[in-house]
Scaffold this motif. Structure first.
Motif, PDB file in Angstrom:
ATOM      1  N   GLU A  38     -11.461 -41.737  47.482  1.00  0.00           N
ATOM      2  CA  GLU A  38     -10.920 -40.902  46.478  1.00  0.00           C
ATOM      3  C   GLU A  38     -10.208 -39.772  47.103  1.00  0.00           C
ATOM      4  N   ASP A  41      -6.679 -41.471  47.153  1.00  0.00           N
ATOM      5  CA  ASP A  41      -6.334 -41.760  45.463  1.00  0.00           C
ATOM      6  C   ASP A  41      -5.392 -40.247  45.025  1.00  0.00           C
ATOM      7  N   ARG A  42      -6.016 -39.109  45.506  1.00  0.00           N
ATOM      8  CA  ARG A  42      -5.509 -37.826  45.460  1.00  0.00           C
ATOM      9  C   ARG A  42      -3.941 -37.719  45.992  1.00  0.00           C
TER      10      ARG A  42
END
Length: 127
Positions: A38, A41-42
C-alpha cells in the motif's frame, strides 16, 4: 513517457556513469507506516501523478521497485532555436526492513539528474 521493460533497461544502461547518474538513500519519515505494498502504491502515485513520470511496469521482479520515464522540457534553446528536452529515468527501490528508499535518476545532463532526484526525495519524505 511509458517504456516497455526492454526499452527502459536499454536506456538505463546507456546512461550509466557518474556524470549522468544521481543516487541517494533516504529513510522513511519517523511517523510513516511500515513500507508495504500500500505504501509503495502511494510512492508510485507520487512518481506518476505528482512528478508526471510514466510508470515502466515489468522492469523489476519485485514489488519494492518503481521505474519511470519522463521528458523534462526546458526553456533553454538549442543552436536551431528549439527548446531542449531531456529524457529522464528514475528508479525508487524500497528496503522495507531498513525503512528506507534508494532513489536513482539518470539523464544526459548531471544537473537535471540531481534536480529530479532531489524533487523525488522531497516528495517521498512527504508521502
Amino acid at each position: 513517457v511509458t517504456l516497455e521493460p526492454g526499452a527502459f533497461m536499454q536506456r538505463w544502461k546507456s546512461l550509466e556513469g557518474n556524470d549522468r547518474e544521481c543516487q541517494e538513500v533516504v529513510k522513511a519519515p519517523p511517523n510513516a507506516p511500515p513500507i508495504d505494498e500500500e505504501y509503495m502504491d502511494r510512492i508510485s502515485h507520487i512518481i506518476t501523478d505528482g512528478l508526471k513520470f510514466g510508470r515502466c511496469e515489468g522492469c523489476d521482479p519485485t514489488p519494492w521497485t518503481i521505474s519511470g520515464a519522463a521528458t523534462f522540457r526546458t526553456g533553454s534553446k538549442d543552436a536551431k532555436g528549439n527548446n531542449i528536452n531531456v529524457g529522464c529515468l528514475v528508479r525508487v527501490e524500497a528496503n522495507p526492513q531498513a525503512g528506507a528508499f534508494r532513489v536513482t535518476t539518470r539523464t544526459l545532463h548531471p544537473l537535471c539528474s540531481k534536480a529530479v532526484k532531489n524533487v523525488a526525495l522531497v516528495s517521498i519524505k512527504l508521502a
